[in-house]
Design an enzyme around this catalytic site. Structure first.
Site, PDB file in Angstrom:
ATOM      1  N   GLU A 187      -9.334   6.855   4.139  1.00  0.00           N
ATOM      2  CA  GLU A 187     -10.205   5.883   4.791  1.00  0.00           C
ATOM      3  C   GLU A 187      -9.360   4.655   5.085  1.00  0.00           C
ATOM      4  O   GLU A 187      -8.362   4.414   4.408  1.00  0.00           O
ATOM      5  CB  GLU A 187     -11.369   5.514   3.865  1.00  0.00           C
ATOM      6  CG  GLU A 187     -11.057   4.402   2.841  1.00  0.00           C
ATOM      7  CD  GLU A 187     -10.037   4.775   1.775  1.00  0.00           C
ATOM      8  OE1 GLU A 187      -9.832   5.987   1.544  1.00  0.00           O
ATOM      9  OE2 GLU A 187      -9.427   3.866   1.178  1.00  0.00           O
ATOM     10  N   SER A 229       1.393  -9.778  -1.033  1.00  0.00           N
ATOM     11  CA  SER A 229       1.098  -8.353  -0.856  1.00  0.00           C
ATOM     12  C   SER A 229       1.467  -7.802   0.515  1.00  0.00           C
ATOM     13  O   SER A 229       1.716  -6.611   0.653  1.00  0.00           O
ATOM     14  CB  SER A 229      -0.390  -8.096  -1.136  1.00  0.00           C
ATOM     15  OG  SER A 229      -1.205  -8.926  -0.326  1.00  0.00           O
ATOM     16  N   LYS A 235       0.801  -1.230   0.000  1.00  0.00           N
ATOM     17  CA  LYS A 235       0.000   0.000   0.000  1.00  0.00           C
ATOM     18  C   LYS A 235       0.830   1.274   0.000  1.00  0.00           C
ATOM     19  O   LYS A 235       0.409   2.296  -0.514  1.00  0.00           O
ATOM     20  CB  LYS A 235      -0.942  -0.004   1.201  1.00  0.00           C
ATOM     21  CG  LYS A 235      -2.081  -0.992   1.026  1.00  0.00           C
ATOM     22  CD  LYS A 235      -3.288  -0.598   1.831  1.00  0.00           C
ATOM     23  CE  LYS A 235      -4.480  -1.445   1.469  1.00  0.00           C
ATOM     24  NZ  LYS A 235      -4.351  -2.839   1.967  1.00  0.00           N
TER      25      LYS A 235
END
Ligand SMILES: *Cc1c(COP(=O)(O)O)cnc(C)c1O
Length: 400
Positions: free
Chosen positions: A112, A380, A90
């Site tokens: 968010e 990930s 991310k």
């Protein structure tokens, strides 16, 4: 099969677009323009590359999972996003968006978050560049994810609880959009996946495509050819599109997205809009496939992996599926827990539960491809955040 991206700005075939209130349209246009102009400047690209190298820790390794491959019966390669700063892919997106927002003169970043991973990545980069950070989080998630809430506060971010709806990710996203409408001049809204109105799905993809660009070179270096398949888990779809995108023109490479199968697609308790054949609809400013009932009400989702617990999917995935260029399947919670164990025991890597969905599907795919098959998996993120969940699923109390 597609030769290139669709031409209409912000649209992937019938998906994507800008379905927002008029008050937000100027901000989205401004952002799309900034991304077009600033995003292409050499100085911006150099600064981004420098931060990715020295702060995030890129390039991440492509690792041959030899013992896992022996067990599953084919070649398995892991793209190690779990080794990035903050432990997941991310941050590639948050670094990019926050540098861009700074150059646009924004004084404040909002985001968010569901499990807190995007919130932590955002708070981290805001601390690094010295900019105010507000993170919206459902109060149910705040209760479930206390360590990440504390992490964000340590990093200087303000975490605001959202008490509406199911008090989870989709409600946090709604609240962040509301904040943005009111403070649009001073504030940039950093969306955490390839979801939302244009330009987010394209911009977030481009920031995450660094994963696929590295991986495509790395796998050719070690194999001397392309892999048979690239596999990634799909929540909103950012880690998957990030690794898929550079491989789209390589038609011999199968691209496989793995959604959260929860208790099984037939049970209805899942978060798999594509594998579960959900109808098209509009959510969070985009047209895509959305889990909804006959009246268009958004359905409750279920998954052990908080990062996959989202009723829709990024519009580019909807398009890739309809074009037949990518396939979408689901792995259940129990298949995922078995794959999680395999990676811990055989490779000494504790994966995020999200990523373990991709491992679970690789096991099935290996049977199909046979011993000569070569599978690349986007790992990930790391699993430290999931220890409590995994222990609970096994009926173990790790506090005592
Ligand atoms: C958030 C998250 C995901 C899901 O988000 P995508 O946008 O679908 O990538 C997957 N893996 C990890 C480790 C995450 O933190």
């Amino acid at each position: 099969m597609p030769e290139s991206q669709p031409d209409t700005p912000g649209c992937f075939g019938a998906f994507g677009g800008v379905y927002v209130a008029e008050t937000l349209q100027p901000a989205l246009e401004q952002l799309a323009l900034a991304w077009q102009s600033i995003g292409r400047q050499q100085q911006f690209r150099d600064e981004l590359a420098e931060l990715l190298a020295t702060y995030v820790g890129r390039p991440t390794p492509l690792y041959r999972a030899e013992r896992l491959g022996e067990k599953y019966g084919c070649g398995i390669w892991l793209k190690r996003e779990d080794l990035s700063h903050t432990g997941a892919h991310k941050i590639n997106n948050t670094v990019g968006q926050i540098l861009l927002a700074q150059r646009m003169g924004k004084k404040r970043i909002i985001a968010e978050t569901g499990a807190g991973q995007h919130g932590v990545a955002t708070a981290t980069v805001c601390a690094r560049v010295g900019i105010e950070c507000v993170v919206y989080m459902g109060s149910r998630d705040i209760a479930r994810q206390a360590p990440n809430v504390y992490r964000m506060r340590l990093l200087g971010a303000q975490v605001r609880a959202v008490d509406s709806g199911s008090r989870t990710l989709k409600d946090a996203l709604n609240e962040a959009l509301r904040d943005w409408v009111t403070n649009v001049d001073s504030t940039h809204y950093a969306i955490g996946s390839v979801a939302g109105p244009h330009p987010y799905p394209q911009m977030v993809r481009d920031f995450n495509a660094v994963v696929g660009k590295e991986c495509r070179q790395q796998i050719q270096q070690v194999l001397g050819k392309m892999p048979d398949a690239v596999v990634a888990c799909v929540g909103g779809g950012s880690n998957a599109i990030g690794i898929f995108h550079p491989f789209i023109p390589d038609r011999q490479v199968r691209l496989i997205g793995v959604e959260a199968g929860g208790q099984g697609i037939e049970s209805g308790e899942h978060a798999a809009p594509l594998a579960g054949r959900a109808p098209a609809g509009i959510l969070h400013g985009m047209r895509t496939y959305v889990m909804q009932d006959d009246h268009g009400q958004i359905m409750a989702t279920a998954s052990l992996a908080a990062g996959l617990d989202y009723p829709a999917v990024g519009p580019e995935h909807a398009w890739l599926r309809d074009q037949g260029r990518a396939e979408y399947v689901a792995a259940t919670d129990s298949e995922t827990l078995a794959a999680f164990d395999d990676l811990c025991r055989l490779e000494g890597i504790i994966p995020a539960l999200e990523s373990a969905h991709a491992i679970a599907h690789a096991k099935k795919l290996a049977g199909e491809l046979g011993a000569d098959g070569q599978i690349v998996i986007n790992l990930s993120g790391r699993g430290d955040k999931d220890l409590q969940t995994v222990a609970e699923a096994a009926g173990i109390d790790i506090q005592s």
